[in-house]
Design an enzyme around this catalytic site. Structure first.
Site, PDB file in Angstrom:
ATOM      1  N   ASP A  69      92.197 -17.001  94.385  1.00  0.00           N
ATOM      2  CA  ASP A  69      92.311 -15.736  93.666  1.00  0.00           C
ATOM      3  C   ASP A  69      93.355 -14.819  94.302  1.00  0.00           C
ATOM      4  OD1 ASP A  69      90.457 -16.502  91.819  1.00  0.00           O
ATOM      5  OD2 ASP A  69      88.801 -15.345  92.654  1.00  0.00           O
ATOM      6  N   GLY A  70      93.479 -14.868  95.630  1.00  0.00           N
ATOM      7  CA  GLY A  70      94.474 -14.051  96.303  1.00  0.00           C
ATOM      8  C   GLY A  70      95.887 -14.434  95.902  1.00  0.00           C
ATOM      9  N   ASN A 100      92.147  -5.961  90.325  1.00  0.00           N
ATOM     10  CA  ASN A 100      90.775  -5.883  90.819  1.00  0.00           C
ATOM     11  C   ASN A 100      90.289  -4.450  90.989  1.00  0.00           C
ATOM     12  OD1 ASN A 100      90.191  -8.576  90.866  1.00  0.00           O
ATOM     13  ND2 ASN A 100      90.247  -8.807  93.084  1.00  0.00           N
ATOM     14  N   GLU A 101      90.917  -3.706  91.910  1.00  0.00           N
ATOM     15  CA  GLU A 101      90.400  -2.371  92.198  1.00  0.00           C
ATOM     16  C   GLU A 101      91.399  -1.516  92.950  1.00  0.00           C
ATOM     17  OE1 GLU A 101      90.215  -4.766  95.394  1.00  0.00           O
ATOM     18  OE2 GLU A 101      88.353  -5.017  94.256  1.00  0.00           O
ATOM     19  N   ASP A 121      82.374   7.722 102.929  1.00  0.00           N
ATOM     20  CA  ASP A 121      83.426   6.847 103.435  1.00  0.00           C
ATOM     21  C   ASP A 121      84.568   6.679 102.437  1.00  0.00           C
ATOM     22  OD1 ASP A 121      81.978   6.565 105.713  1.00  0.00           O
ATOM     23  OD2 ASP A 121      81.372   4.486 105.369  1.00  0.00           O
ATOM     24  N   ALA A 129      79.021   4.733 100.939  1.00  0.00           N
ATOM     25  CA  ALA A 129      78.237   5.515 101.904  1.00  0.00           C
ATOM     26  C   ALA A 129      78.366   7.021 101.665  1.00  0.00           C
ATOM     27  CB  ALA A 129      78.652   5.167 103.331  1.00  0.00           C
ATOM     28  N   ARG A 174      81.360  13.303  99.234  1.00  0.00           N
ATOM     29  CA  ARG A 174      81.617  13.221 100.664  1.00  0.00           C
ATOM     30  C   ARG A 174      81.033  11.919 101.180  1.00  0.00           C
ATOM     31  NH1 ARG A 174      79.478  16.971 105.779  1.00  0.00           N
ATOM     32  NH2 ARG A 174      80.768  15.938 107.329  1.00  0.00           N
TER      33      ARG A 174
END
Length: 263
Positions: free
Chosen positions: A45-46, A121-122, A149, A184, A147
């Site tokens: 995939d990469g 992807n993102e 990560d 997070a 607020r």
């Protein structure tokens, strides 16, 4: 038909690349790296992600097909033992085109410079040190102050990648949408977030505006371009789509099952 073959770069993939190129020439097809009608990727995939970015300027004219030389991928659906069969299909059979939605990322800096990127992807937004504080606007209205990560904005086809690790939903690639997942998040009396992934339809935009004085890192798929003083990051479903050449069925939910559940 004009075809090019890209490789992950390891010995197995490079050998297979040369074998495929010879097969293509034997069947009277043309190797054209500059303006291919079809890109065959050999690796995983990469490798296909890299090819997508290499040819993102001609998505309207170029289709992709992947051969995996490692684990089964979401984009690479052929195996090395099938390369001759694949080339015969390419030479003899008109392929079916399947289109997947992409993510458009518009980054504006404090110097009023604007940069446009496409992601298969993102896109991830993180602070390099400390927590990221950012407003999250949806369709022009402030939805929340985040607020934590960072944030991950993914395509449906990318929903099985980083997004899934963050607890996001798996979306079928036929849905023209984007998904926002939190990394997070910190929730207290000052900062409140919805705490759940958000799925936005095609006509909605997501605008992120960093509010605290920290260096912000934006990654597009596996690339991390350098930006100075990011002012805002706008994400939406792109007008462009990636085109995959299908010579046989490659059901999305079957890929999900084989990747995460098994038989």
């Amino acid at each position: 038909m004009k075809v090019t073959v890209t490789s992950r770069g390891d010995d197995v993939s490079n050998t297979l690349k040369r074998q495929i190129e010879q097969y293509l020439l034997d069947f009277g097809l043309y190797i054209n790296e500059e303006e291919p009608d079809l890109v065959i990727t050999v690796g995983g995939d990469g490798t296909l992600l890299q090819a997508f970015h290499d040819y993102s300027h001609r998505l309207e004219y170029t289709a992709f097909v992947g051969i995996h030389t490692g684990h089964l991928g979401f984009y690479a659906d052929w195996i090395p033992e099938e390369v001759e069969k694949l080339v015969i299909h390419i030479a003899k059979t008109p392929y079916h085109v399947v289109e997947y939605p992409l993510l458009e990322v518009m980054i504006q800096t404090a110097e009023e410079k604007e940069y446009r990127h496409l992601a298969l992807n993102e896109c991830t937004v993180k602070s390099i040190e400390g927590s990221l504080v950012s407003s999250v606007d949806i369709k022009g209205d402030t939805f929340e102050i985040f607020r934590g990560d960072g944030l991950c904005i993914s395509t449906p086809s990318g929903s099985t990648a980083y997004n899934k690790a963050l607890g996001g939903a798996i979306l079928h690639p036929s849905l023209a949408s984007i998904q926002i997942a939190e990394m997070a998040s910190i929730n207290n009396r000052v900062y409140r977030t919805v705490g759940s992934p958000l799925v936005l339809p095609q006509h909605h935009t997501c605008l992120l505006k960093p509010l605290n004085d920290v260096a912000v890192q934006v990654s597009i798929d596996h690339f991390t371009p350098a930006f100075n003083q990011i002012k805002s990051i706008q994400c939406r479903v792109a007008d462009e789509k990636i085109r995959f050449a299908r010579f046989r069925p490659f059901p999305f939910w079957k890929r999900v099952k084989e990747s995460f559940i098994g038989e």
